[in-house]
Design a protein around this motif. Structure first.
Motif, PDB file in Angstrom:
ATOM      1  N   MET A   1       0.861  -1.183   0.000  1.00 52.61           N
ATOM      2  CA  MET A   1       0.000   0.000   0.000  1.00 52.61           C
ATOM      3  C   MET A   1       0.895   1.229   0.000  1.00 52.61           C
ATOM      4  O   MET A   1       1.421   1.621   1.033  1.00 52.61           O
ATOM      5  N   GLN A   2       1.112   1.745  -1.192  1.00 50.47           N
ATOM      6  CA  GLN A   2       1.924   2.958  -1.326  1.00 50.47           C
ATOM      7  C   GLN A   2       1.245   3.899  -2.312  1.00 50.47           C
ATOM      8  O   GLN A   2       0.474   3.460  -3.174  1.00 50.47           O
ATOM      9  N   LEU A   3       1.557   5.171  -2.193  1.00 45.84           N
ATOM     10  CA  LEU A   3       1.088   6.110  -3.204  1.00 45.84           C
ATOM     11  C   LEU A   3       1.783   5.754  -4.518  1.00 45.84           C
ATOM     12  O   LEU A   3       2.899   5.231  -4.518  1.00 45.84           O
ATOM     13  N   THR A   4       1.135   6.056  -5.614  1.00 51.09           N
ATOM     14  CA  THR A   4       1.788   5.817  -6.907  1.00 51.09           C
ATOM     15  C   THR A   4       2.970   6.780  -7.050  1.00 51.09           C
ATOM     16  O   THR A   4       3.015   7.831  -6.408  1.00 51.09           O
ATOM     17  N   LYS A   5       3.894   6.408  -7.918  1.00 53.85           N
ATOM     18  CA  LYS A   5       5.042   7.281  -8.210  1.00 53.85           C
ATOM     19  C   LYS A   5       4.539   8.616  -8.772  1.00 53.85           C
ATOM     20  O   LYS A   5       5.164   9.660  -8.566  1.00 53.85           O
ATOM     21  N   PHE A   6       3.433   8.547  -9.493  1.00 50.63           N
ATOM     22  CA  PHE A   6       2.844   9.752 -10.090  1.00 50.63           C
ATOM     23  C   PHE A   6       2.422  10.736  -8.985  1.00 50.63           C
ATOM     24  O   PHE A   6       2.728  11.931  -9.048  1.00 50.63           O
ATOM     25  N   THR A   7       1.734  10.227  -7.976  1.00 49.07           N
ATOM     26  CA  THR A   7       1.300  11.085  -6.864  1.00 49.07           C
ATOM     27  C   THR A   7       2.506  11.605  -6.101  1.00 49.07           C
ATOM     28  O   THR A   7       2.569  12.789  -5.741  1.00 49.07           O
ATOM     29  N   ASP A   8       3.447  10.716  -5.840  1.00 49.27           N
ATOM     30  CA  ASP A   8       4.660  11.077  -5.094  1.00 49.27           C
ATOM     31  C   ASP A   8       5.379  12.239  -5.803  1.00 49.27           C
ATOM     32  O   ASP A   8       5.692  13.276  -5.186  1.00 49.27           O
ATOM     33  N   LEU A   9       5.576  12.098  -7.109  1.00 50.30           N
ATOM     34  CA  LEU A   9       6.281  13.148  -7.855  1.00 50.30           C
ATOM     35  C   LEU A   9       5.447  14.440  -7.876  1.00 50.30           C
ATOM     36  O   LEU A   9       5.996  15.544  -7.751  1.00 50.30           O
ATOM     37  N   SER A  10       4.142  14.291  -8.012  1.00 40.63           N
ATOM     38  CA  SER A  10       3.265  15.478  -7.998  1.00 40.63           C
ATOM     39  C   SER A  10       3.442  16.253  -6.694  1.00 40.63           C
ATOM     40  O   SER A  10       3.511  17.486  -6.700  1.00 40.63           O
ATOM     41  N   LEU A  11       3.516  15.543  -5.591  1.00 42.13           N
ATOM     42  CA  LEU A  11       3.679  16.210  -4.290  1.00 42.13           C
ATOM     43  C   LEU A  11       5.032  16.928  -4.215  1.00 42.13           C
ATOM     44  O   LEU A  11       5.128  18.030  -3.674  1.00 42.13           O
ATOM     45  N   ARG A  12       6.062  16.303  -4.782  1.00 34.97           N
ATOM     46  CA  ARG A  12       7.382  16.942  -4.794  1.00 34.97           C
ATOM     47  C   ARG A  12       7.334  18.248  -5.620  1.00 34.97           C
ATOM     48  O   ARG A  12       7.883  19.269  -5.223  1.00 34.97           O
ATOM     49  N   VAL A  13       6.661  18.168  -6.761  1.00 36.63           N
ATOM     50  CA  VAL A  13       6.532  19.353  -7.624  1.00 36.63           C
ATOM     51  C   VAL A  13       5.784  20.458  -6.873  1.00 36.63           C
ATOM     52  O   VAL A  13       6.211  21.620  -6.850  1.00 36.63           O
ATOM     53  N   LEU A  14       4.681  20.105  -6.250  1.00 31.77           N
ATOM     54  CA  LEU A  14       3.879  21.110  -5.536  1.00 31.77           C
ATOM     55  C   LEU A  14       4.694  21.741  -4.396  1.00 31.77           C
ATOM     56  O   LEU A  14       4.648  22.956  -4.187  1.00 31.77           O
ATOM     57  N   MET A  15       5.457  20.909  -3.673  1.00 25.72           N
ATOM     58  CA  MET A  15       6.294  21.451  -2.588  1.00 25.72           C
ATOM     59  C   MET A  15       7.304  22.446  -3.140  1.00 25.72           C
ATOM     60  O   MET A  15       7.514  23.512  -2.574  1.00 25.72           O
ATOM     61  N   TYR A  16       7.940  22.058  -4.242  1.00 23.39           N
ATOM     62  CA  TYR A  16       8.951  22.936  -4.850  1.00 23.39           C
ATOM     63  C   TYR A  16       8.320  24.277  -5.223  1.00 23.39           C
ATOM     64  O   TYR A  16       8.893  25.339  -4.983  1.00 23.39           O
TER      65      TYR A  16
END
Lengths: 153, 153
Positions: A1-16
Motif C-alpha cells: 500500500m503505497q502512493l503511486t510514483k505519479f502522486t509522489d512526484l506530484s507532491l514533490r513538484v507542488l512542494m517545490y
C-alpha cells in the motif's frame, strides 16, 4: 500500500512550487533535474496538475510554473484522492473474487480510506513545508541558476 | 494506493477459512481453484499466514487448512499491517528526493496511515463475514466436493 510514483512526484513538484514567489521562473527542465526524473514523466505530471488548476504554466521566455492556488488552499487529502487512480484499496474483480458482493471487506476498507482522507484533509500543502524545506528549495534553485549560467557561457 | 495482491489473496483465504469448522478439510488445491489463483502463489500466501500463526496446516490424508485463531481475535488493521511489505506510503529514497528529511510530508502520511490502521483495528475478521459469506463459502465447498468425487470416478 503505497502512493503511486505519479502522486509522489506530484507532491514533490507542488512542494517545490510553494516557493515560486521567491524564485526566478521555474521550468520543467529545472524540476526534472532537481528530482532526477525523466522530463517526459514530469510533463505528464505537470499537465495533470495544470488541468486540476493547481499549477499554472506561463509560456514565453520569462514564463515558468507556479502554484495556481495558495498552498493553504490545497488540502492534502484532496490532492492524493485526485491523483491516485483508484478510490478503493482492493479490486474484487482482479482477479475476480468468488465472494464478490458477499462480504463486508470492501465496505470496511472504503470507510477506513475515508477516515484516512479526512485526516489528511486537516493538513494543507502549506503544512508540509517548513523553514528547512524553504531553504532547501531556494538553495537548489540557486545551484540550478549557476548551472544554467555555466551552460550559457 | 491499493493493497498488494498478496494481502488481498491472504484476506480471501482467511475469509474462506472462517468456515473451516463447517467444512470437510480444506486444501490448498481447493482454495486455488475457488479463487482462480496459481497454486504456487497460494502456497506462498499460506506459508506466510502459517508463520504468523493465523493458519494451521494439518498434514496427511485428512489434513487441511484451518484458522489458527478465532476470527474475532484477528484484527483487520494488524492483518494488513503485517502482510503489506511497507509501513510508509511514500519512499523518499526511490527515486531519491532532494528534499528528503526536509519536509513534513512523510510524517503527516505516517500519522494518517496510523489513523487508518487504528480504524481498521476496530474490526476483526469476524466482522467481514456475514450470513451471505458463510452460505457462499459452504456452497463453493460443496461444489468442490462434487468436483472431487467426479475426478475420483
Amino acid at each position: 500500500m503505497q502512493l503511486t510514483k505519479f502522486t509522489d512526484l506530484s507532491l514533490r513538484v507542488l512542494m517545490y512550487l510553494t516557493q515560486h514567489d521567491r524564485l526566478q521562473p521555474v521550468t520543467i527542465n529545472e524540476i526534472a533535474q532537481q528530482f532526477s526524473v525523466p522530463r517526459n514523466h514530469l510533463i505528464k505530471v505537470v499537465t495533470r496538475l495544470n488541468k486540476l488548476g493547481w499549477v499554472f504554466a506561463m509560456r514565453g521566455r520569462h514564463g515558468g510554473l507556479r502554484l495556481g492556488l495558495e498552498a493553504n488552499q490545497l488540502k492534502l487529502g484532496n490532492i492524493i484522492f485526485e491523483l491516485e487512480n483508484t478510490s478503493t484499496l482492493i479490486d474484487c474483480g482482479k482477479p475476480p473474487c468468488a465472494l464478490k458482493g458477499q462480504c463486508h471487506l470492501k465496505e470496511i476498507l472504503d470507510d477506513a480510506l475515508n477516515v484516512f482522507y479526512a485526516h489528511m484533509n486537516t493538513f494543507s500543502l502549506a503544512d508540509v513545508v517548513n523553514q528547512q524545506t524553504q531553504s532547501a528549495v531556494i538553495s537548489m534553485h540557486q545551484r540550478y541558476q549557476v548551472f544554467l549560467s555555466t551552460q550559457a557561457t
